[in-house]
Each structure stands twice: as structure tokens, then as C-alpha cells.
Write an enzyme that holds these catalytic residues in place. Structure first.
Site, PDB file in Angstrom:
ATOM      1  N   ASP A  13       0.787  -1.073   0.041  1.00  0.00           N
ATOM      2  CA  ASP A  13       0.176   0.083  -0.724  1.00  0.00           C
ATOM      3  C   ASP A  13       0.931   1.161  -0.092  1.00  0.00           C
ATOM      4  O   ASP A  13       1.465   1.547   1.169  1.00  0.00           O
ATOM      5  CB  ASP A  13      -1.088  -0.065   1.091  1.00  0.00           C
ATOM      6  CG  ASP A  13      -2.104   0.764   0.891  1.00  0.00           C
ATOM      7  OD1 ASP A  13      -2.074   1.732   0.078  1.00  0.00           O
ATOM      8  OD2 ASP A  13      -2.689   0.897   2.113  1.00  0.00           O
ATOM      9  N   ASP A 107      -2.967   2.548  -5.626  1.00  0.00           N
ATOM     10  CA  ASP A 107      -1.993   2.773  -5.208  1.00  0.00           C
ATOM     11  C   ASP A 107      -1.842   1.864  -3.927  1.00  0.00           C
ATOM     12  O   ASP A 107      -1.071   1.085  -3.093  1.00  0.00           O
ATOM     13  CB  ASP A 107      -1.892   3.814  -3.977  1.00  0.00           C
ATOM     14  CG  ASP A 107      -3.314   3.639  -3.193  1.00  0.00           C
ATOM     15  OD1 ASP A 107      -3.858   3.007  -3.325  1.00  0.00           O
ATOM     16  OD2 ASP A 107      -4.135   4.748  -2.197  1.00  0.00           O
ATOM     17  N   GLU A 108      -1.969   0.585  -4.139  1.00  0.00           N
ATOM     18  CA  GLU A 108      -2.323  -0.779  -3.365  1.00  0.00           C
ATOM     19  C   GLU A 108      -2.194  -1.806  -4.656  1.00  0.00           C
ATOM     20  O   GLU A 108      -3.332  -2.307  -5.593  1.00  0.00           O
ATOM     21  CB  GLU A 108      -3.051  -0.784  -2.500  1.00  0.00           C
ATOM     22  CG  GLU A 108      -5.005  -0.674  -3.110  1.00  0.00           C
ATOM     23  CD  GLU A 108      -5.553  -1.214  -1.429  1.00  0.00           C
ATOM     24  OE1 GLU A 108      -5.111  -1.884  -0.806  1.00  0.00           O
ATOM     25  OE2 GLU A 108      -6.621  -0.013  -1.959  1.00  0.00           O
TER      26      GLU A 108
END
Length: 363
Positions: A13, A107-108
Site C-alpha cells: 500500500d 496505490d495498492e
């Protein structure tokens, strides 16, 4: 019989991703409270730097509230073209270690490193190598959770944020989960948290005291999921390149309201849904409006325009238009409203659909 060895799952993350990219690319923003948001009375926060979070600013918060919390915050409009490029670079780093990569957003992502291809001796070493590469090559930081399954890895990645990692080994699962708030379980939002609290359930350990039949009788199929997750059981594999099928945002009103009073919520939820859709490389074509009445009836309306929505304004206008197709009886009260986008395709597929619609109209 030989037991199948546990999976080794890493959840990576990126830390305050959009805001961190802005601070990286503009040195004048470093160390300052940065809020990534469009300007507008109904805009919501896409991301907040850690400096901004100390003032209580969080993602999905109304931008006006964020401004009140921190008048000195620097507001920056989001640049998803740039964020997507950085996201692709992070996935290239992931791919050095495994082909089993399941992105959740820009983003993850989940990575299955049970058999990593970089020859590192452990999942912990893989996570460290990935975070080191992100720091050195992209000048950003990421946090990671390492665990035997996706559910636990996602919780663990939040444990030592920012710029940290945490490992939950198979023998540590029970001790790790028991004291956690039950709200850590996916799907346990404010409403479900309240229902569980009525049963005396505050922690995951409390949840374990409830038998499976009781949970299923109260919550149906989700009751079984609660039973399993409370024990750290999650057999869902990492699925590479899972296509996005839909994105949505919904909210439950504190008091049931007539349909005329839902406009502000629809506008706010459309903003959140549009921001979520921009995180994917695929293009949505169908707008969905969902309302739940005070007696728990669910009403949905959808519309697929000839041209996919190209802005939050278009999405909002369509959603409000769908609302106008619902009964206007003031005696009906609504407890929940949601706005969604579905029918996702690649940009080429969306363009082809538009061309076909134009040709049909011309004919």
C-alpha cells in the site's frame, strides 16, 4: 496426508500516494499539509499528506471541511495521468518478484509470493526488497503486510504506516486478531458495527464467541463470512488482472429522508464514485442509482448513455435524472442512497461502442 503449505501473501500500500507524488514532484510542497482535491462546493478529498492528516483530514471528506480543519493546507487538483504512470512503475517492480499480482487500485495490490521468482528466502525479504526499490527508484514510500492470506495481509499493511511493514505468521493469527475492533473486518461498516454491538460484539475475539448457526440466522451468507474471518480464514486467491466490473459509493442517512432531500448526498457520492473510477484504466458506460426505503426495499435505476460519462458533472446529472424517475411520494422515506458506475471496458471498447451508437443513430 501432506498439508498444503500456507500461502505467502504481501499487500503493498503506497503511503498517501497522490499527495506523496505531488510532494515528490514539487519540492515546495514537502513538509506542508497537502490536500489533493478538485475545487468546488461539493468536492471531496482524494488524498491527504501525512502533514494534513494531523489536522484530522482524511480521504472522502468534503473539501470544505478539510479547509476549515486546516486553513493553511495547500489544495492541489488531482492528476490521474501522472498517478497512473507512477502506478505502472510500481507494478513493474512487483513483477520482478512474482507474476501473481492483483491490483486493487492505483496505490495498492496483493502479491502471492509463495514461490517468488527473485530467489529471496522469505516473503518478508520480498516485501523489503519491493519497498527499497520503490524508495530508491520512485522516491516514494510504501507499507506492506505479510500474512498467510489476503484478509490478514491487508490489515497488517496498515499496522506500521507509513514506510513500514508487519508480518502475521500462521501461528500468530489468533493472537493478532482477537483484540482488534470488529470494524477491521471487511464489510463491517457503521451500520453492521452497530448490529454487532447489540450482540455484545466489540472485538474480533467477541465475534468468535458466536456460533456459526447464530451468525447465519442473523446475517445470512455474510454471517458465515464473519465466522471465517474472525478465525483468520480466507481462501480467496490472488487473481492477476482482475477486471473492474463496477465502482460505487453509498451512504446511510442518520434519519430517513424524503426523496427531495437526497440531492446533496447524490452529488457527494457521485464525486466519490468518479474519483474511484479514475483509478482504473477501464472506462465505465452505465450509471446506477440505488435507494433503500425505510422498510428496506431496494430501488435501482440505471442508464447507459450513447457516450460514456466524461466528467463528474455528467455522472451527477445522470444520477439526478435517474432519481427523477422514482416515485415522488413524500410519504416514502429513504434510509440509504448509492451512486455507481458499471459496464466497464477498455478505452478501445468504449470508443467502439460510441461509434456503433453514432452509426445506429445516423441510420
Amino acid at each position: 496426508m501432506n498439508e498444503t503449505p500456507p500461502r505467502k501473501i504481501v499487500h503493498v500500500d503506497m503511503d498517501a500516494f497522490y499527495a506523496s507524488v505531488e510532494q515528490r514532484d514539487d519540492p515546495s510542497l514537502r513538509g506542508r499539509p497537502v490536500v489533493v482535491a478538485w475545487k468546488g462546493l461539493r468536492s471531496v478529498v482524494c488524498a491527504a499528506s501525512y502533514e494534513a492528516r494531523t489536522f484530522g483530514i482524511r480521504s472522502a471528506m468534503p473539501a470544505l471541511r478539510a479547509e476549515r480543519l486546516c486553513p493553511d493546507a495547500v489544495f492541489v487538483p488531482p492528476d490521474f495521468v501522472r498517478y497512473r504512470a507512477v502506478s505502472r512503475a510500481t507494478r513493474e517492480i512487483f513483477a520482478r518478484h512474482t507474476a501473481l499480482i492483483e491490483p486493487l487500485s492505483l496505490d495498492e495490490a496483493y502479491l502471492d509470493v509463495t514461490a517468488n521468482q527473485s530467489g529471496l528466502p522469505s516473503a518478508t525479504a520480498v516485501a523489503s526488497a519491493i519497498r527499497d526499490a520503490i524508495r530508491e527508484e520512485l522516491e516514494l514510500t510504501a507499507s506492506a503486510g505479510i500474512a498467510p492470506n489476503k484478509f490478514l495481509a491487508k490489515i497488517a499493511s496498515d499496522w506500521r504506516k507509513p514506510d513500514g511493514q508487519f508480518v502475521v505468521r500462521p501461528r500468530e493469527v489468533d493472537a493478532f486478531l482477537a483484540p482488534l475492533p470488529v470494524a477491521k473486518i471487511p464489510g463491517v461498516g457503521k451500520v453492521m458495527n452497530g448490529k454487532l454491538a447489540e450482540l455484545g460484539v466489540v472485538t474480533v475475539g467477541d465475534l468468535r464467541t458466536l456460533a456459526l448457526p447464530a451468525l447465519e440466522a442473523r446475517f445470512g451468507r455474510y454471517g458465515r463470512r464473519l465466522f471465517e474471518l474472525a478465525r483468520g480464514q480466507d481462501d480467496h486467491p490472488v487473481v492477476p488482472d482482475r477486471p473492474v466490473m463496477s465502482v460505487s459509493a453509498e451512504d446511510t442517512f442518520s434519519l430517513d429522508v424524503p426523496i427531495a432531500d437526497t440531492e446533496a448526498a447524490i452529488r457527494r457520492l457521485a464525486e466519490k464514485t468518479w474519483a474511484a473510477a479514475l483509478k482504473t484504466p477501464r472506462t465505465p458506460r452505465t450509471v446506477v442509482l440505488k435507494l433503500k426505503t425505510s422498510d428496506f426495499r431496494i430501488l435501482t435505476r440505471s442508464h447507459t448513455p450513447a457516450h460514456p460519462p466524461t466528467s463528474c458533472t455528467e455522472l451527477t446529472d445522470i444520477a439526478l435524472g435517474l432519481r427523477d424517475k422514482l416515485p415522488t411520494d413524500d410519504a416514502i422515506r429513504y434510509r440509504l442512497v448509492g451512486v455507481g458506475l458499471s459496464n466497464f471496458g477498455t478505452p478501445d471498447e468504449a470508443a467502439a461502442a460510441v461509434l456503433q451508437a453514432d452509426l445506429f443513430a445516423a441510420g
